[in-house]
Write a protein that holds these residues in place. Structure first.
Motif, PDB file in Angstrom:
ATOM      1  N   LYS A 155       0.812  -1.218   0.000  1.00 22.49           N
ATOM      2  CA  LYS A 155       0.000   0.000   0.000  1.00 22.49           C
ATOM      3  C   LYS A 155       0.845   1.267   0.000  1.00 22.49           C
ATOM      4  CE  LYS A 155      -4.090   1.995   2.163  1.00 22.49           C
ATOM      5  NZ  LYS A 155      -5.130   1.837   3.216  1.00 22.49           N
ATOM      6  N   ASP A 156       2.013   1.203   0.616  1.00 24.90           N
ATOM      7  CA  ASP A 156       2.879   2.381   0.701  1.00 24.90           C
ATOM      8  C   ASP A 156       3.961   2.399  -0.380  1.00 24.90           C
ATOM      9  OD1 ASP A 156       1.528   3.300   2.981  1.00 24.90           O
ATOM     10  OD2 ASP A 156       2.750   2.025   4.295  1.00 24.90           O
ATOM     11  N   GLU A 157       3.878   1.482  -1.346  1.00 25.95           N
ATOM     12  CA  GLU A 157       4.904   1.420  -2.378  1.00 25.95           C
ATOM     13  C   GLU A 157       4.573   2.364  -3.534  1.00 25.95           C
ATOM     14  OE1 GLU A 157       5.318  -2.660  -3.397  1.00 25.95           O
ATOM     15  OE2 GLU A 157       6.022  -3.239  -1.399  1.00 25.95           O
ATOM     16  N   SER A 158       5.556   2.581  -4.393  1.00 23.95           N
ATOM     17  CA  SER A 158       5.421   3.554  -5.484  1.00 23.95           C
ATOM     18  C   SER A 158       4.458   3.050  -6.559  1.00 23.95           C
ATOM     19  CB  SER A 158       6.792   3.827  -6.105  1.00 23.95           C
ATOM     20  OG  SER A 158       7.353   2.631  -6.625  1.00 23.95           O
ATOM     21  N   LEU A 159       3.973   4.005  -7.364  1.00 17.07           N
ATOM     22  CA  LEU A 159       3.059   3.660  -8.447  1.00 17.07           C
ATOM     23  C   LEU A 159       3.729   2.735  -9.450  1.00 17.07           C
ATOM     24  CD1 LEU A 159       0.368   4.050  -9.934  1.00 17.07           C
ATOM     25  CD2 LEU A 159       1.346   6.111 -10.983  1.00 17.07           C
ATOM     26  N   PHE A 160       4.982   3.030  -9.788  1.00 14.34           N
ATOM     27  CA  PHE A 160       5.737   2.191 -10.717  1.00 14.34           C
ATOM     28  C   PHE A 160       6.645   1.247  -9.952  1.00 14.34           C
ATOM     29  CE2 PHE A 160       4.720   6.046 -13.096  1.00 14.34           C
ATOM     30  CZ  PHE A 160       4.067   5.483 -14.176  1.00 14.34           C
ATOM     31  N   TYR A 161       6.826   0.079 -10.495  1.00 19.02           N
ATOM     32  CA  TYR A 161       7.571  -0.978  -9.823  1.00 19.02           C
ATOM     33  C   TYR A 161       9.002  -0.571  -9.545  1.00 19.02           C
ATOM     34  CZ  TYR A 161       9.970  -5.434  -9.174  1.00 19.02           C
ATOM     35  OH  TYR A 161      10.741  -6.441  -8.689  1.00 19.02           O
TER      36      TYR A 161
END
Length: 298
Positions: free
Chosen positions: A284-290
């Motif tokens: 949930k707190d990760e970036s939009l792009f991998y």
């Protein structure tokens, strides 16, 4: 390929280009015109390009298999890349020879040059009309269409040069036209090289990804979006995958949200194939792009 672009049309264009090639080779040798000879080589390339384009389209239209689950549409992208690359290479070689001719002019028979150029222009113009419609929506056909259009333009230049040579006997116009046409062809071919290379390298299509994320997050039960991927199978088919954070729902409640996301992406952004992975709090707190380092923190 559009229905109007039948095998019969491709066959007709191929035959026309073979005939024009022979006609221009003979005319170039008899008149001593480099621009006619260069046009003949372009027309030979056109004939090969049309055959390659048609074969690639037939391969690209095959159904998906267990070995090629996305189908064979990349065959047309490969053909477009090869066609454009060959066109640039031939143009560079002819430009080099034209520069040599500029430094050491050779006599040219303008009357023969003019006759051959006019016939070639009419044939090339007819060929471009036959392929014009499909060139608007298909990179493979566009590359072939560019071959034919470049030859039509080259023929116009040869006609002008032939008139100047016939009237004023200025033979250096012939290689000058060859250089100008070669530069124009390279200029027009480069975008096809770039676009096909981007597709083959799994480059992302030109979409507003921040807006996509915001639109998805506005749907009920959606809390976040991350690990978004988008790429092109060909210039018209976008593949899209995304991880979506939702409330702890049952599968029967998640599926309607999936359908909303798919409809949104198809209707507003032209996405053809969507893969969605639902998650509750994971990522949930990760970036939009991998980010390849994200997995280390999970």
């Amino acid at each position: 390929m559009e229905k109007s672009l039948t095998g019969g049309r491709f066959l007709l264009v191929t035959i026309l280009n073979v005939v024009i090639t022979i006609f221009e080779l003979l005319g170039g040798l008899l008149s001593g015109s480099l621009s006619l000879l260069s046009d003949a080589f372009h027309n030979l390339g056109d004939a090969l390009s049309v055959v390659m384009s048609y074969v690639a389209h037939r391969v690209g239209g095959r159904q998906q298999t267990r070995q090629n689950t996305f189908g064979y549409r990349r065959a047309e992208i490969l053909a477009a890349l090869l066609n454009a690359a060959v066109l640039i290479l031939v143009s560079l070689l002819l430009a080099v020879e034209a520069v040599r001719r500029l430094l050491h002019p050779e006599p040219v028979k303008g009357d023969i040059m003019l006759l051959v150029a006019v016939v070639s222009f009419l044939a090339n113009l007819f060929s471009t009309i036959l392929l014009n419609h499909g060139a608007q929506h298909n990179l493979n056909i566009r590359a072939t269409y560019l071959h034919l259009l470049s030859d039509a333009l080259a023929s116009v230049g040869v006609i002008i040069g032939a008139i100047l040579i016939t009237i004023w006997q200025i033979s250096w116009v012939d290689p000058l036209i060859t250089v100008l046409v070669a530069l124009y062809i390279i200029y027009e071919s480069w975008p096809i090289i770039k676009q096909t290379f981007d597709i083959l390298m799994e480059g992302s299509p030109d979409l507003d990804y921040e807006a996509i994320a915001q639109d998805i997050c506005q749907l009920p039960e959606v809390d976040g979006v991350h690990h978004l991927h988008a790429w092109l199978i060909d210039e018209n088919n976008v593949v899209f995958s995304v991880h979506v954070n939702m409330e702890n729902l049952t599968l029967s409640n998640i599926e309607p949200i999936y359908r909303q996301i798919e409809a949104l992406l198809c209707r507003k952004y032209g996405v053809n194939h969507v893969t969605i992975q639902a998650e509750c709090r994971r990522g949930k707190d990760e970036s939009l792009f991998y980010d390849q380092n994200d997995w280390r923190h999970e």
